[in-house]
Design an enzyme around this catalytic site. Structure first.
Site, PDB file in Angstrom:
ATOM      1  N   ASP A 177       0.327  67.379  -3.771  1.00  0.00           N
ATOM      2  CA  ASP A 177       0.851  66.345  -4.655  1.00  0.00           C
ATOM      3  C   ASP A 177       0.505  64.958  -4.087  1.00  0.00           C
ATOM      4  OD1 ASP A 177       2.771  66.257  -7.180  1.00  0.00           O
ATOM      5  OD2 ASP A 177       3.426  64.654  -5.859  1.00  0.00           O
ATOM      6  N   TYR A 307       3.440  56.081  -8.058  1.00  0.00           N
ATOM      7  CA  TYR A 307       2.621  56.350  -9.242  1.00  0.00           C
ATOM      8  C   TYR A 307       2.038  55.055  -9.789  1.00  0.00           C
ATOM      9  CZ  TYR A 307       4.252  61.196  -9.571  1.00  0.00           C
ATOM     10  OH  TYR A 307       4.500  62.526  -9.326  1.00  0.00           O
ATOM     11  N   HIS A 361       2.759  74.909  -7.439  1.00  0.00           N
ATOM     12  CA  HIS A 361       2.654  73.531  -6.959  1.00  0.00           C
ATOM     13  C   HIS A 361       3.467  73.285  -5.693  1.00  0.00           C
ATOM     14  CE1 HIS A 361       1.774  69.273  -7.469  1.00  0.00           C
ATOM     15  NE2 HIS A 361       3.066  68.988  -7.336  1.00  0.00           N
TER      16      HIS A 361
END
Length: 383
Positions: A177, A307, A361
């Protein structure tokens, strides 16, 4: 570098306030839909929030977290929280492991044990690691950046300084990630000190320059890019929100523990190898330990900031640009993106590639034994 020991100690009044909010929460009326089809399932969320308020023992979770040696270091004037556990073996190898969103340093609780003390899990003590697990800026107990501009590249600089402050001149890096982006940035910016990196995810903004005349896209690369685009259209709304309007959604999630649980736990279900049953992979206690770290530190908004920053500084590589340290990649079957090897090899020196039999994930939480074995094999070449 100033480093001091750290222990988690959430005040009693914060826990009481959380319980009050959970008991007073109201769920919205839902239009008829199959469970989970439109996002969080209301019935499961009600069960989780009732358990959070009435049965979950934060103090027990806190004691378990505090079993790992934790510290605070001042790096570039900001406090960085990290776990630093030294290995049990003849010559432990140093590795810095970085988490992502919606995880935390807790993701690596089991994996750290397996890497630091391999003999206790039936593995070779010569494969022991000194493991450093920092909390990303704005996550958990790490300070948020004081100014804008802290993307994966700047975090990599902080991690390099942290490892030097801990006495590690050379080291390896691992991550998934957002942590995969930090690990790639470490290899790109600090190749004189980073021996190699192991990844279980490819940064979403990774984009090599493609010379269609000399090296056109393969069929596998075209399929991957098409699938990635389709996934973003149907499943990537959260990321677009984080990257464009993080402070809007953070206001709601920082005020409502039920909303925070819906925002985060829906991803743990959707992105894991659980066949639709979230508790097949994660216990309520583990989910709530991670959620409580976000809640008690009020870090959901600052965690989203990466982000925004990564959108402004994406991981794009020019024609002919290479990242020199060797790369190992573990491709888990239920990962949200599954790039082909040739897509990585346009930039990276891929020396180890494994298609994993199960997992998604959150590999370190879902399949810590499998991931630990891959990490041991990859870093043997640098011992």
């Amino acid at each position: 570098m100033h480093i001091e020991p750290f222990q988690i100690a959430v005040p009693d009044d914060q826990i009481a306030d959380l319980h009050r909010r959970l008991r007073a929460s109201r769920q919205p009326p839902m239009t008829p839909s199959d469970p989970w089809r439109q996002g969080m399932d209301a019935t499961w969320l009600h069960e989780l929030t009732r358990y959070w308020s009435d049965a979950f023992d934060w103090r027990a979770a806190e004691r378990e977290l505090n079993r790992q040696p934790q510290f605070i270091a001042e790096v570039d004037g900001r406090r960085v929280h990290f776990v630093h556990r030294r290995g049990t073996g003849p010559k432990p190898y140093p590795v810095v492991i970085t988490h992502g969103w919606p995880g935390s340093f807790f993701e690596f609780h089991a994996l750290t044990e397996m890497l630091c003390d391999p003999a206790s899990f039936g593995a070779d003590p010569d494969d022991a690691f000194d493991v450093v697990v920092p909390s990303l800026p704005g996550f958990a107990f790490s300070d948020a950046p004081a100014t804008a501009g802290t993307s994966a590249f700047q975090v990599a600089d902080q991690w390099a300084a942290l490892m030097q402050g801990l006495g590690y001149e050379r080291f390896g890096a691992q991550g998934g990630d957002l942590g995969a982006g930090v690990s790639v940035a470490l290899a790109a910016r600090h190749q004189a000190r980073v021996d190699g990196i192991h990844l279980n995810f490819l940064p979403s903004s990774y984009e090599p320059a493609v010379d269609a005349a000399r090296a056109p896209l393969t069929a596998a690369e075209e399929d991957y890019l098409r699938a990635k685009s389709e996934w973003a259209a149907l499943e990537g709304g959260y990321a677009h929100m984080h990257a464009t309007k993080p402070q809007t959604v953070a206001t709601a999630l920082n005020d409502s523990p039920a909303g925070l649980a819906a925002w985060i736990c829906e991803k743990f279900r959707a992105w894991s190898d659980c066949d639709g049953d979230i508790e097949r992979c994660f216990s309520k206690d583990d989910l709530l330990t991670n959620l409580s770290l976000y809640w008690h530190t009020q870090s959901i908004g600052t965690a989203m900031q990466m982000y925004w920053e990564n959108r402004l500084q994406p991981m794009r590589f020019a024609a002919g640009e290479r990242v020199l340290p060797p790369v190992g990649f573990a491709r888990f079957p239920k990962e949200i993106h599954r790039p082909p090897r040739e897509w990585l090899e346009r930039v990276f020196n891929v020396v180890q590639w494994s298609d994993m039999p199960r997992g998604g994930h959150f590999a370190a939480m879902e399949q810590p034994e499998l991931l630990a074995a891959e990490i041991r094999v990859f870093f043997r070449r640098f011992r």
